[in-house]
Design an enzyme around this catalytic site. Sequence first.
Site, short mmCIF file in Angstrom:
data_model
loop_
_atom_site.label_atom_id
_atom_site.label_comp_id
_atom_site.label_asym_id
_atom_site.label_seq_id
_atom_site.Cartn_x
_atom_site.Cartn_y
_atom_site.Cartn_z
N GLY A 180 41.29 36.62 37.15
CA GLY A 180 40.93 37.82 37.90
C GLY A 180 41.52 37.81 39.30
N ASP A 181 40.89 38.54 40.18
CA ASP A 181 41.38 38.67 41.55
C ASP A 181 40.95 37.52 42.46
OD1 ASP A 181 38.70 39.67 41.16
OD2 ASP A 181 38.74 40.33 43.25
N GLY A 221 37.87 42.48 38.36
CA GLY A 221 39.07 41.87 38.94
C GLY A 221 40.37 42.61 38.69
N THR A 264 29.98 36.46 41.08
CA THR A 264 30.95 35.73 41.86
C THR A 264 30.42 35.51 43.28
OG1 THR A 264 32.80 36.63 40.63
CG2 THR A 264 33.23 36.14 42.92
N1 ASP Z 1 36.13 39.57 40.51
C1 ASP Z 1 35.72 38.61 39.51
C2 ASP Z 1 36.74 38.58 38.40
O1 ASP Z 1 37.21 39.62 38.01
C3 ASP Z 1 34.41 38.91 38.91
C4 ASP Z 1 33.25 39.13 39.86
O2 ASP Z 1 33.46 39.53 40.99
O3 ASP Z 1 32.12 38.89 39.44
O4 ASP Z 1 37.01 37.52 37.89
#
Ligand code: ASP
Length: 308
Positions: free
Chosen positions: A204-205, A228, A174
């Site tokens: 996700g977050d 997330g 990400t």
């Molecule tokens: N936080 C992101 C999610 O859960 C994934 C990531 O940070 O790579 O969608």
Amino acid sequence: MISIAIHGGAGTILRSSMTPEKEQAYKEALQAALNIGYSILEMGGTSLDAVEQAIRSLEDCPLFNAGRGSVFTADGTHEMDASIMDGKTLEAGAVAGVHGVKNPVSLARLVMEKSGHVMLAAKGAVDFAREMDCEFRDAEYFYDEFRFKQWQEVKGSDTFQLDHAAKKDEKFGTVGAVALDKAGNLAAATSTGGMTNKRFGRIGDSPVIGSGTYANNNTCAVSCTGSGEFFLRSVVAYDVSCLMEYKGLSLADATKETIQKRLLNIGGDGGLIAVDAKGNISLEFNTEGMYRACKNSKGLEEISIYEA
Ligand code: ASP
């Protein structure tokens, strides 16, 4: 004072599993995005423009799990999430589960500025993108050999995995950016393809204001990366801001408390980048590594991948 920090994901990123060529490619991509954001700030541009443009450059690079390099869902598609927040006005925009959009972070900004809403999802968000004349790309643009293989490993199972916690050694992630501009305004943004083999419209977050992204001129700007589900439950980005606002913690202490204690206590792995209203930068993570870079007008400049 101007300051910017960017990340390209946190996870099991080990020196032993990197080749010098790959390491170089990551560093160059981070440097390019950092330069784009920093030069906007240097010319007196806004922190919002700086974070949006830095992220667009990372979204266009297949090395990262966002935009072009987004991971595959269980259906073999790409569903991207992104968000952006203006620390001056507390306005925010986000999109979740969008496909075909070349730069989801710019769509999130359009949601903030033109839709009258904060978050749009799936088909509605894509319809809005078409109305706004956003750039679209076909499936071929989003196809990446490594990501496809990554998906094949877990396809048909119930497993969904964090891009950079995959069984394979290659890790990606990400992307996010936070910045402070000359006018003293903070901004934050995050963009992701989510998790490999995700199902059921999983979000996700990253597009959730307060969890993956938050900015407030009174405290800080934050962009997160990691599992997330844990970041959602810990409301990480807002928690950092709250620790500063209500408890008077410094940026360094607030980010440490959130990532090394509160998130770890519930088993969450990942990290964040943050900048405060004075331009201090924090790059905090509880994983083996985090692709990260930062620069400020006091001469600080760093591009790093591993823990130490
Ligand atoms: N936080 C992101 C999610 O859960 C994934 C990531 O940070 O790579 O969608």
